[in-house]
Design an enzyme around this catalytic site. Structure first.
Site, short mmCIF file in Angstrom:
data_model
loop_
_atom_site.label_atom_id
_atom_site.label_comp_id
_atom_site.label_asym_id
_atom_site.label_seq_id
_atom_site.Cartn_x
_atom_site.Cartn_y
_atom_site.Cartn_z
N ASP A 48 1.06 -1.61 0.43
CA ASP A 48 -0.54 0.79 -0.08
C ASP A 48 0.74 1.46 -0.12
OD1 ASP A 48 -2.83 1.01 0.77
OD2 ASP A 48 -1.52 2.22 1.78
N TYR B 268 3.22 9.96 0.28
CA TYR B 268 4.63 9.01 1.29
C TYR B 268 5.76 9.64 1.64
CZ TYR B 268 -0.13 6.46 2.91
OH TYR B 268 -1.22 6.16 2.90
N LYS C 229 -2.65 6.27 -4.04
CA LYS C 229 -4.18 7.27 -3.67
C LYS C 229 -3.24 8.99 -4.45
CE LYS C 229 -3.42 4.90 0.86
NZ LYS C 229 -1.85 4.65 0.53
N HIS D 10 -7.30 9.82 -1.77
CA HIS D 10 -7.21 10.04 -0.95
C HIS D 10 -7.35 10.65 0.49
CE1 HIS D 10 -2.29 9.35 1.69
NE2 HIS D 10 -3.52 8.78 2.59
#
Ligand code: A2P
Length: 320
Positions: A43, A48, A77, A110
């Site tokens: 994931d 990130y 996302k 997201h």
């Protein structure tokens, strides 16, 4: 590997490796340990800030025959600053470039919150778009385009409550196939789970262990601990497993995909082994009843006085 099935017959492994908070210097090795121990699902997300390293690790795994692309399930996302129709596909293409992939298995919106182009985390009113500027229907149309062009096999959302799901279901041509939200025994989200099940929308539990490695700026000093919860500890003792494994198995037993994050080889393996735990039915209920309506990720960083968004845009009024 236990999995869930999409309506076209594709399956998604019920456990995946989470990569939020995994640092670029750590995530490469974590992905390889995960693949070597049997994970087939990772994931990711653009925000990130580690997708390039994830991509390098995946490349290494493919080139060295550890696993094939087809055997892996990769999620990413769309960040809040790319919600306009014209920005969705380029954002996905950037993620594909970083991950060094031809396609994603699943792409998620997201958050139901929109920032102006190029903004990482909006700090003041001018950096946000409102729903009038960029309605969620517009973002969803972009996601549908990405799917129809084959850049992603499945599309869905993250952090959407029932009202927001209804909005895109009403306007869209395609149903969201996944809703990824924070879920654990402190916030089992019974109402949302029931709603998603009734619509055939699968769910993924993020922060299943409480994300204790969050930065201090999004942490409260008096947070309850999932690992130290009495019921969780008693069950860990009963099944002779760790508290983390009880928390992961809880999600799996509800048919909910779960993505514990770890960059530690032993814990990556331990977390995967949670799939083997056979709970007595009453123990799943015991965990479900804890239900403190407690969120570790309360979304307040998107809903302060300098934002056009309110808590009701994210969660139900009772915080479920
Ligand atoms: P680490 O990466 O050092 O293993 P979440 O998945 O809810 O975001 O939680 C991630 C946090 O939980 C990280 O701090 C991670 O640390 C830790 N963690 C992951 N697996 C375990 C485990 N099996 N036991 C204890 N802590 C764990």
């Amino acid at each position: 590997m236990k999995s869930i099935k999409f309506s076209n017959g594709d399956s998604m492994p019920i456990i995946g490796l989470g990569t939020w908070k995994s640092k670029p210097g750590e995530v490469y090795q974590a992905i390889l340990w995960a693949i070597e121990s049997g994970y087939r699902h990772i994931d990711c997300a653009a925000i990130y800030d580690n997708e390039k390293e994830v991509g390098n690790a995946l490349q290494f795994a493919f080139k060295n025959g550890l696993v094939t692309r087809e055997e892996m399930f990769i999620t990413s996302k769309l960040w809040n600053s790319n919600h306009r129709l014209e920005d969705v596909q380029p954002a996905l293409k950037k993620t594909l470039k970083d991950l060094k992939l031809e396609y994603l298995d699943l792409y998620l919106v997201h958050w139901p919150v929109s920032f102006k182009k190029g903004v990482g985390f909006a700090q003041n009113r001018e950096e946000f778009f409102t729903y009038n500027d960029v309605p969620l229907s517009q973002t969803w149309e972009g996601m549908e385009d990405c799917k129809s062009k084959g850049f992603t096999k499945h599309i869905g959302v993250s952090n959407f409550n029932i009202a927001k799901l209804e909005e895109i279901i009403k306007s869209g041509k395609q149903m969201p196939e996944m809703n990824q939200v924070e879920m654990h025994p402190f916030n089992p989200q019974h109402k949302l789970v029931e709603y998603c099940q009734s619509k055939g929308i699968h769910m993924t539990a993020y922060s299943p262990l409480g994300s204790g490695d969050r930065s201090a700026s999004i942490k409260k000093s008096d947070e309850p601990s999932l690992f130290e919860n009495q019921v969780v500890m008693e069950l860990a003792d009963k099944y002779q497993v760790s508290a983390a494994q009880i928390l992961i198995a809880y999600s799996i037993h509800r048919g909910i995909v779960v993505i514990p994050k770890s960059v530690n080889e032993g814990r990556i393996k331990q977390n995967l082994a949670s799939v083997e735990i056979q709970f007595d039915k009453e123990d799943v209920e015991k965990l479900s009843k804890i239900d403190l309506r407690y969120r570790f990720i309360d979304g307040s960083f998107f809903t302060g006085s300098k934002s056009p968004y309110a808590q009701q845009d994210l969660w139900e009024n009772d915080n479920s």
